[in-house]
Design a protein around this motif. Sequence first.
Motif, mmCIF file in Angstrom:
data_model
loop_
_atom_site.group_PDB
_atom_site.id
_atom_site.type_symbol
_atom_site.label_atom_id
_atom_site.label_comp_id
_atom_site.label_asym_id
_atom_site.label_seq_id
_atom_site.Cartn_x
_atom_site.Cartn_y
_atom_site.Cartn_z
ATOM 1 N N ALA A 52 0.821 -1.211 0.000
ATOM 2 C CA ALA A 52 0.000 0.000 0.000
ATOM 3 C C ALA A 52 0.854 1.260 0.000
ATOM 4 N N GLY A 53 1.808 1.334 0.899
ATOM 5 C CA GLY A 53 2.631 2.531 1.016
ATOM 6 C C GLY A 53 3.473 2.791 -0.211
ATOM 7 N N LYS A 54 4.068 1.747 -0.757
ATOM 8 C CA LYS A 54 4.904 1.897 -1.944
ATOM 9 C C LYS A 54 4.084 2.418 -3.121
ATOM 10 N N GLY A 55 2.886 1.885 -3.273
ATOM 11 C CA GLY A 55 2.046 2.294 -4.388
ATOM 12 C C GLY A 55 1.629 3.745 -4.313
ATOM 13 N N VAL A 56 1.180 4.183 -3.135
ATOM 14 C CA VAL A 56 0.758 5.576 -2.972
ATOM 15 C C VAL A 56 1.932 6.518 -3.202
ATOM 16 N N ALA A 87 -5.710 6.365 5.146
ATOM 17 C CA ALA A 87 -5.144 5.083 5.580
ATOM 18 C C ALA A 87 -5.584 4.008 4.605
ATOM 19 N N CYS A 88 -4.671 3.140 4.239
ATOM 20 C CA CYS A 88 -5.028 2.045 3.334
ATOM 21 C C CYS A 88 -4.195 0.820 3.645
ATOM 22 N N THR A 115 -4.676 1.212 -2.442
ATOM 23 C CA THR A 115 -3.601 2.107 -2.857
ATOM 24 C C THR A 115 -4.072 3.044 -3.966
ATOM 25 N N LYS A 116 -4.699 2.480 -4.984
ATOM 26 C CA LYS A 116 -5.151 3.268 -6.121
ATOM 27 C C LYS A 116 -6.205 4.289 -5.706
ATOM 28 N N ILE A 117 -7.070 3.890 -4.801
ATOM 29 C CA ILE A 117 -8.124 4.803 -4.346
ATOM 30 C C ILE A 117 -7.519 5.998 -3.614
ATOM 31 N N VAL A 118 -6.590 5.727 -2.703
ATOM 32 C CA VAL A 118 -5.978 6.812 -1.934
ATOM 33 C C VAL A 118 -5.148 7.723 -2.825
ATOM 34 N N SER A 119 -4.330 7.155 -3.701
ATOM 35 C CA SER A 119 -3.486 7.997 -4.539
ATOM 36 C C SER A 119 -4.325 8.863 -5.475
ATOM 37 N N GLU A 120 -5.422 8.323 -5.987
ATOM 38 C CA GLU A 120 -6.304 9.113 -6.843
ATOM 39 C C GLU A 120 -6.983 10.225 -6.060
#
Length: 450
Positions: A16-20, A301-302, A321-326
């Motif tokens: 999760a963290g790496k993706g965001v 948080a994800c 991850t995708k939801i938070v980064s978007e």
Amino acid sequence: MAIEHYDVFVIGTGTAGKGVAKDCAAAGMKVAVADNREYGGTCPNRGCDPKKVLVGATEIVQLAQNLKGKGITEVPKIDWQELQKFKENFTSAIPISTEKDFKKAGITMYHQSPKFLDETTLSVEGKTITAGKIVITSGMHPRELKIDGREHLLKSEDFLNQPTLPEEIIFIGGGYVGMEFAHIAARCGSKVTVIEMSERPLMPFDEDMVSHITKASEVLGINFIFNAKVTEVELLQTNYRVSFQKNGKTETVKAKAVFNTSGRVPSIEDLDLEKGNIAFERDGISVNTFLQSTTNKNVYACGDVSASGTLPLTPISSLETKIVSENIRNGNTTKLTYPVTPSIVYTLPQIATVGMGEKEAKGKGHDIIVEYKSVPKWFNAKRINEKTYAYKTIIDKNTDVILGAHIVAAHCDEIINLFTMAITMKMKATDLKSIIFAYPTWGNDIRGMV
């Protein structure tokens, strides 16, 4: 001392963290990450991936055992030390490669768990940091057992890194981790005992399916102690003695090593969330449908640490991850939807579930058809002489739509994926039966399960 400011600060470097962090950095944001463990998170370093490598060796042993006397003359033995060396091929490079990825993306790295000072300010490595958005992806860690002698208990990562495998092992807890490790250890030659507080292992799974895997585990030589509450662990001269309460009496069992596999809890205790005005609950950080903190709009948080209502699984972390980064990059435009999610325990045979169980389906008003069968005489089980093969499927009687599937089989991980697709697409049982699958494959068996 100058205060460093970032557009996005990510706590945790797992999936999760790496993706965001990488998504936001690619969008031109100034990003930093922090982790108090080796970079890369639990799954590739000390969880799913190394565990599955160990399971791979035991699959060979089990298949040979099944076919001994039927063309196979000898069951191979596992060299634990050589297997550990092989496992290191998958884990040793993860931290360094993760840090290289962050460096290449222009992401600043910290090697400590931050603490909140206020809603947008953190303290890390003796520095004061501010951020426009802070993302908590710190994952989970083993639950501490509040018992006397808990300092003697080993954790899941200790099992994965054992230089030599103890001759006798006790696992406290019969969940995913306890059951998977019990099967690995037993097939590698250890005498295994599982102590479980409930009346059976794997409580979230279908009771009938669990009965099959429990019997298979006992045939393997695993000793279960159910309805038992562990109260103490004592170090003796060469063993550990575990005391537990059962039926109002105190009993004991001894082993060379004792592992705490009683479950995992969100890794939030060191973050000083109260100072950041961040609400949390038993399952982690309280979030809304945007995966945003319910009390601090600057925080998301994800992954496993978010109390999003999803399962703590790596594919779900990737989705969140995708939801938070978007939402960070574009404003809160994307909400979490709850996908149909399969869950698998890598015992041998495996046990898997997806969709609804009987009680849930009835509770949601469905008039259901339940098909439950034990089918060790089906070709795929019979050809490898596997004695345990069972399934239970849940179908809506009025619409013929598939609602749930629960399976115990040598390769139910692939079967459950097909059921996941069918349930996601709201397929009818008749639709599934009409599909031509390659034969004879385990996937083709699903046509006979509905």
